[in-house]
Write an enzyme that holds these catalytic residues in place. Structure first.
Site, short mmCIF file in Angstrom:
data_model
loop_
_atom_site.label_atom_id
_atom_site.label_comp_id
_atom_site.label_asym_id
_atom_site.label_seq_id
_atom_site.Cartn_x
_atom_site.Cartn_y
_atom_site.Cartn_z
N GLU A 11 0.80 -1.23 0.00
CA GLU A 11 0.00 0.00 0.00
C GLU A 11 0.84 1.27 0.00
OE1 GLU A 11 -3.24 0.02 2.78
OE2 GLU A 11 -4.24 -1.63 1.74
N GLU A 61 -5.52 -8.52 -0.04
CA GLU A 61 -6.28 -8.17 1.16
C GLU A 61 -7.72 -7.85 0.78
OE1 GLU A 61 -4.76 -5.20 3.96
OE2 GLU A 61 -2.71 -5.81 3.49
C1 BGP Z 1 -4.67 -2.30 4.94
C2 BGP Z 1 -3.32 -2.60 5.49
C3 BGP Z 1 -3.29 -3.55 6.63
C4 BGP Z 1 -4.52 -3.53 7.47
C5 BGP Z 1 -5.83 -3.39 6.75
C6 BGP Z 1 -7.04 -3.11 7.61
O1 BGP Z 1 -4.72 -0.97 4.57
O2 BGP Z 1 -2.46 -3.08 4.48
O3 BGP Z 1 -2.09 -3.40 7.31
O4 BGP Z 1 -4.44 -3.38 8.78
O5 BGP Z 1 -5.75 -2.38 5.79
O6 BGP Z 1 -7.02 -1.78 8.06
P1 BGP Z 1 -7.20 -1.40 9.57
O7 BGP Z 1 -6.18 -2.14 10.34
O8 BGP Z 1 -6.98 0.08 9.63
O9 BGP Z 1 -8.59 -1.77 9.94
#
Ligand code: BGP
Length: 468
Positions: free
Chosen positions: A161, A367
């Site tokens: 990201e 993801e």
């Molecule tokens: C993405 C990232 C992760 C992650 C996920 C969920 O942006 O790559 O590291 O944590 O999102 O987001 P959050 O943890 O803010 O709920």
């Protein structure tokens, strides 16, 4: 409809700093994540899910679910604790054991080289502002990983990201906001340096490693952008937002060029990065074999209204409005999660189409998922039907994606096991496996299988056909 092939990479994801804990163990250096102050009642990253001490048990659970792949990151400061660039053998050994264990269960390791945990020493010495420091250290770190794991690891992801770090680094706690456009100029200069680093690493990999079918690619967060209405001004805003949010990064990675819509926006606001002689040649030489993409939800925008650049970010949503580009709009056609993220499975299909149309490369979902406060019942169960529903609606679209001729090679939602969210603690859970701990540090890290664990196991064993 096409069937999902047998070699489809079904699995799930994590990242080192969010899952491992053991932040000082075995010679690990500090990362910027160790410094990020969390609000009261929100866990820091000191212990997280203690995966560093439970990795065998965790891999066994993944194998029990039938994972074909596991996407995780290697902690940069665990391997390279300081500015000398020396390699910490104990850190390497941890990942070697993990990778060997995955291979033992026939789980394909998908390794992210850098996922948000910049070594603190690099940060303190200027971080990505300092191209002569950050680029060579990133290349050296990556080389050390390739030398050690080439052959065992066939899927590499360079930077997780990068687009979110550049656009929302202030919300993720990664950077301080200076003032509006000065901040943006600085961030896009850093972005340029990361692009050079990534390209050097991809070129090095292709020149020297991966000879037995190894592949490397970026892992941005990509989301289709909808206009609020059919007002041409809204449509224009959506087009330009998508260029700034999505295509800037992938046009550089895949085509080796700056997106013209974005460049024109850079110039009109005096935020264009300085490009040195030879930079674009380096960027053009680093070509990915596939695109990893994180998709959580779509984005909706309307024509810009604000007069000044407002950089903001709340606990609930990552958002900012750019005066000459867009104003973020809350799409009332979409349901929202408890943490107020829009739910848009159809945006998964649309995002995949756009990626395929623009780049024509294989794509790998790295993801996707639902953050929710889960409840552990007295008899040790977690009834997370909301997560099953969310995942089912996305997985349902995979045959459609494949039938449209899009080369989607795997689905790796967030997250394999519970872990600490970027800025909302452990209460915002994503995993198939519940970790007994809370934001105050109570709990014994015992692992519990959620209902979604049993459901996903069935999904995988039926090649995505049994979604009930
Ligand atoms: C993405 C990232 C992760 C992650 C996920 C969920 O942006 O790559 O590291 O944590 O999102 O987001 P959050 O943890 O803010 O709920």
């Amino acid at each position: 409809m096409k069937k999902i092939p047998k070699d489809f990479l079904w699995g799930a994801s994590t990242s080192a700093y969010q899952v491992e804990g053991a932040t000082d163990a075995d010679g690990k250096g500090k990362s910027i994540q160790d410094l990020i102050p969390q609000k009261p009642g929100v866990s820091n990253f000191a212990t997280t899910s203690d995966h560093y001490n439970h990795w065998k048990e965790d891999v066994k659970l993944m194998a029990e679910m039938g994972f074909k792949s596991y996407r995780f990151s290697i902690s940069w400061p665990r391997i390279m604790p300081d500015l000398t660039g020396n390699i910490n053998e104990k850190g390497m050994k941890f990942y070697e054991n993990l990778i060997d264990e995955l291979i033992k269960y026939k789980i394909e390791p998908i390794v992210t080289i850098w996922h948000f945990d910049l070594p603190l020493e690099i940060h303190n010495a200027g971080g990505w502002d300092e191209r002569d420091l950050a680029i060579p250290l990133f290349v050296k770190y990556s080389k050390a990983l390739f030398e050690r794991f080439d052959g065992k690891v066939k899927y590499w992801l360079t930077i997780n990201e990068q687009n979110m770090m550049i656009m929302f680094g202030h919300v993720l706690g990664l950077v301080q906001v200076t003032d509006g456009y000065k901040h943006l100029k600085n961030m896009y200069q850093q972005n340029h340096h990361m692009m050079i680093a990534q390209a050097e690493v991809m070129k090095m990999y292709h020149d020297n490693f991966g000879k037995k079918g190894g592949k490397i690619g970026p892992a941005p967060n990509i989301a289709t952008v909808y206009p609020k209405t059919c007002d041409p001004k809204d449509v224009n805003a959506a087009y330009r937002t998508s260029a700034i949010r999505n295509w800037l990064y992938l046009d550089l990675s895949v085509k080796g060029i700056y997106n013209q819509t974005v460049w024109q926006w850079f110039e009109s606001n005096n935020i264009a990065p300085t490009i040195k002689d030879g930079d674009m040649e380096i960027i053009a030489q680093g070509k990915p074999d596939f695109i990893g993409y994180n998709y959580y939800n779509s984005m909706t925008v309307e024509k810009p209204e604000v007069k000044e650049l407002v950089l903001k970010g709340s606990d609930q949503q990552l958002a900012f409005d750019i005066p000459d580009v867009f104003k973020a709009f809350k799409n009332d056609k979409l349901q929202q999660t408890k943490f107020r993220w829009g739910v848009d499975p159809s945006g998964f299909l649309q995002t995949s189409r756009e990626l395929n149309d623009r780049y024509g490369l294989p794509i790998l979902l790295t993801e996707n998922g639902l953050g929710h406060e889960d409840v552990l019942t007295k008899d040790g169960k977690i009834h997370d039907e909301y997560r099953i529903n969310f995942l089912r609606e996305h997985i349902k679209l995979i045959p459609q994606i494949l039938t449209e001729g899009i080369d989607l090679i795997g689905y790796n939602p967030w997250s394999a096991i519970d872990l600490v969210s970027t800025h909302q603690g452990i209460k915002k859970r994503y995993g198939f496996v519940y970790i007994d701990r809370d934001d105050e540090g109570n709990g014994d890290f015992k692992r519990y299988k959620k209902d979604s664990f049993h459901w996903y196991k069935k999904v995988i064993s039926s090649d995505g056909e049994d979604l009930d």
